[in-house]
Design an enzyme around this catalytic site. Structure first.
Site, PDB file in Angstrom:
ATOM      1  N   TRP A  58       0.826  -1.208   0.000  1.00 12.21           N
ATOM      2  CA  TRP A  58       0.000   0.000   0.000  1.00 12.21           C
ATOM      3  C   TRP A  58       0.861   1.258   0.000  1.00 12.21           C
ATOM      4  O   TRP A  58       0.484   2.284  -0.572  1.00 12.21           O
ATOM      5  CB  TRP A  58      -0.927  -0.024   1.219  1.00 12.21           C
ATOM      6  CG  TRP A  58      -1.933   1.068   1.221  1.00 12.21           C
ATOM      7  CD1 TRP A  58      -1.911   2.203   1.986  1.00 12.21           C
ATOM      8  CD2 TRP A  58      -3.110   1.141   0.429  1.00 12.21           C
ATOM      9  NE1 TRP A  58      -3.013   2.977   1.717  1.00 12.21           N
ATOM     10  CE2 TRP A  58      -3.769   2.342   0.753  1.00 12.21           C
ATOM     11  CE3 TRP A  58      -3.680   0.309  -0.532  1.00 12.21           C
ATOM     12  CZ2 TRP A  58      -4.962   2.735   0.165  1.00 12.21           C
ATOM     13  CZ3 TRP A  58      -4.865   0.700  -1.123  1.00 12.21           C
ATOM     14  CH2 TRP A  58      -5.490   1.898  -0.777  1.00 12.21           C
ATOM     15  N   GLU A  59       2.025   1.205   0.623  1.00 16.52           N
ATOM     16  CA  GLU A  59       2.899   2.368   0.753  1.00 16.52           C
ATOM     17  C   GLU A  59       3.814   2.585  -0.456  1.00 16.52           C
ATOM     18  O   GLU A  59       4.472   3.622  -0.558  1.00 16.52           O
ATOM     19  CB  GLU A  59       3.750   2.249   2.024  1.00 16.52           C
ATOM     20  CG  GLU A  59       2.957   2.347   3.305  1.00 16.52           C
ATOM     21  CD  GLU A  59       2.160   1.089   3.670  1.00 16.52           C
ATOM     22  OE1 GLU A  59       1.130   1.249   4.360  1.00 16.52           O
ATOM     23  OE2 GLU A  59       2.551  -0.022   3.265  1.00 16.52           O
ATOM     24  N   CYS A  81       4.409  -8.112  -2.466  1.00 15.30           N
ATOM     25  CA  CYS A  81       3.675  -9.368  -2.582  1.00 15.30           C
ATOM     26  C   CYS A  81       2.406  -9.281  -1.747  1.00 15.30           C
ATOM     27  O   CYS A  81       2.467  -9.074  -0.538  1.00 15.30           O
ATOM     28  CB  CYS A  81       4.547 -10.528  -2.110  1.00 15.30           C
ATOM     29  SG  CYS A  81       3.713 -12.125  -2.183  1.00 15.30           S
ATOM     30  N   VAL A  82       1.271  -9.441  -2.416  1.00 13.33           N
ATOM     31  CA  VAL A  82      -0.028  -9.443  -1.750  1.00 13.33           C
ATOM     32  C   VAL A  82      -0.652 -10.812  -2.005  1.00 13.33           C
ATOM     33  O   VAL A  82      -0.824 -11.207  -3.155  1.00 13.33           O
ATOM     34  CB  VAL A  82      -0.931  -8.324  -2.303  1.00 13.33           C
ATOM     35  CG1 VAL A  82      -2.243  -8.276  -1.535  1.00 13.33           C
ATOM     36  CG2 VAL A  82      -0.226  -6.979  -2.252  1.00 13.33           C
ATOM     37  N   ASP A  86      -9.094 -14.056   3.236  1.00 15.20           N
ATOM     38  CA  ASP A  86     -10.531 -14.292   3.311  1.00 15.20           C
ATOM     39  C   ASP A  86     -11.358 -13.021   3.208  1.00 15.20           C
ATOM     40  O   ASP A  86     -12.582 -13.073   3.301  1.00 15.20           O
ATOM     41  CB  ASP A  86     -10.862 -14.991   4.638  1.00 15.20           C
ATOM     42  CG  ASP A  86     -10.246 -16.376   4.715  1.00 15.20           C
ATOM     43  OD1 ASP A  86     -10.094 -17.018   3.654  1.00 15.20           O
ATOM     44  OD2 ASP A  86      -9.915 -16.808   5.834  1.00 15.20           O
ATOM     45  N   THR A  87     -10.711 -11.877   3.041  1.00 11.37           N
ATOM     46  CA  THR A  87     -11.448 -10.614   3.000  1.00 11.37           C
ATOM     47  C   THR A  87     -11.143  -9.876   1.693  1.00 11.37           C
ATOM     48  O   THR A  87     -10.265 -10.261   0.932  1.00 11.37           O
ATOM     49  CB  THR A  87     -11.055  -9.707   4.184  1.00 11.37           C
ATOM     50  OG1 THR A  87      -9.695  -9.293   4.008  1.00 11.37           O
ATOM     51  CG2 THR A  87     -11.213 -10.428   5.506  1.00 11.37           C
ATOM     52  N   HIS A  89      -9.618  -7.198   1.492  1.00 15.82           N
ATOM     53  CA  HIS A  89      -8.390  -6.430   1.667  1.00 15.82           C
ATOM     54  C   HIS A  89      -7.398  -6.688   0.527  1.00 15.82           C
ATOM     55  O   HIS A  89      -6.725  -5.780   0.063  1.00 15.82           O
ATOM     56  CB  HIS A  89      -7.755  -6.785   3.023  1.00 15.82           C
ATOM     57  CG  HIS A  89      -6.584  -5.938   3.384  1.00 15.82           C
ATOM     58  ND1 HIS A  89      -6.705  -4.596   3.682  1.00 15.82           N
ATOM     59  CD2 HIS A  89      -5.271  -6.235   3.482  1.00 15.82           C
ATOM     60  CE1 HIS A  89      -5.507  -4.101   3.954  1.00 15.82           C
ATOM     61  NE2 HIS A  89      -4.625  -5.075   3.836  1.00 15.82           N
ATOM     62  N   ASN A 114       5.950  -2.251 -12.358  1.00 14.34           N
ATOM     63  CA  ASN A 114       5.120  -2.827 -11.314  1.00 14.34           C
ATOM     64  C   ASN A 114       5.479  -4.297 -11.116  1.00 14.34           C
ATOM     65  O   ASN A 114       5.050  -5.156 -11.880  1.00 14.34           O
ATOM     66  CB  ASN A 114       3.644  -2.669 -11.663  1.00 14.34           C
ATOM     67  CG  ASN A 114       2.728  -3.183 -10.578  1.00 14.34           C
ATOM     68  OD1 ASN A 114       3.164  -3.802  -9.613  1.00 14.34           O
ATOM     69  ND2 ASN A 114       1.442  -2.944 -10.742  1.00 14.34           N
ATOM     70  N   ARG A 128       7.217 -17.079  -8.744  1.00 10.11           N
ATOM     71  CA  ARG A 128       7.519 -15.829  -9.457  1.00 10.11           C
ATOM     72  C   ARG A 128       8.659 -15.038  -8.818  1.00 10.11           C
ATOM     73  O   ARG A 128       9.016 -13.969  -9.290  1.00 10.11           O
ATOM     74  CB  ARG A 128       6.256 -14.970  -9.530  1.00 10.11           C
ATOM     75  CG  ARG A 128       5.237 -15.548 -10.480  1.00 10.11           C
ATOM     76  CD  ARG A 128       3.870 -14.904 -10.318  1.00 10.11           C
ATOM     77  NE  ARG A 128       2.917 -15.411 -11.282  1.00 10.11           N
ATOM     78  CZ  ARG A 128       2.295 -16.582 -11.191  1.00 10.11           C
ATOM     79  NH1 ARG A 128       2.541 -17.378 -10.189  1.00 10.11           N
ATOM     80  NH2 ARG A 128       1.439 -16.963 -12.116  1.00 10.11           N
TER      81      ARG A 128
END
Length: 155
Positions: A58-59, A81-82, A86-87, A89, A114, A128
């Site tokens: 996010w930053e 890495c995201v 379960d949400t 987010h 990116n 990856r």
């Protein structure tokens, strides 16, 4: 007819930045190592690369914007890495980060590669980050070099 295409030669004096999330460090550290190796393999001196660490994906756009505003770097590599949970987010962070990085590139005319992995499971990220699908950090460093060169040659 004119034809323009970047190449993998960094011009003399070119500086590059790698901004990387500290979240998921096993993955992001591998991405940073891949990017640094690709820069070195293509003649970019170690002291011409600035590495900036931020808490999470996010930053990344805010740090990228600050670097782009300063104008010292020919291109920026953003790594993170995201992993889906379960949400919602996951979608908020991955999409917001991607949109923010594109906005930095367009608003400031500085290439921002990116390299933020948005994956369903951790194993996809491992593939990856130096696994069977290569290293996204390395790929992004090559994009940064090529786009910096291309922008220098475009009229």
């Amino acid at each position: 007819m004119s034809h323009y295409e970047g190449d993998l030669r960094a011009t003399d004096g070119a500086r590059f930045a790698i901004i990387a999330s500290r979240w998921n460090p096993r993955i992001t550290d591998a991405l940073v190592a891949g990017a640094r190796k690709a820069f070195a393999d293509h003649g970019v001196a170690e002291d011409a690369i600035d590495v900036v660490r931020v808490p999470g994906a996010w930053e990344l756009p805010l740090a990228a914007r600050r670097l782009a505003e300063r104008g010292a770097h020919r291109a920026i590599v953003a790594l993170g890495c995201v992993v889906r949970g379960d949400t919602r987010h996951f979608e908020q962070v991955a999409d917001g980060c991607s949109d923010g990085l594109m906005r930095v590139a367009l608003d400031h005319g500085v290439p921002v590669a990116n390299g933020v992995l948005a994956v369903d499971v951790h194993e996809d990220a491992e593939r990856r980050a130096g696994g069977s699908h290569g290293n996204k950090g390395e790929e992004c460093a090559l994009v940064a070099i090529e786009m910096a060169h291309l922008l220098e040659t475009l009229p």
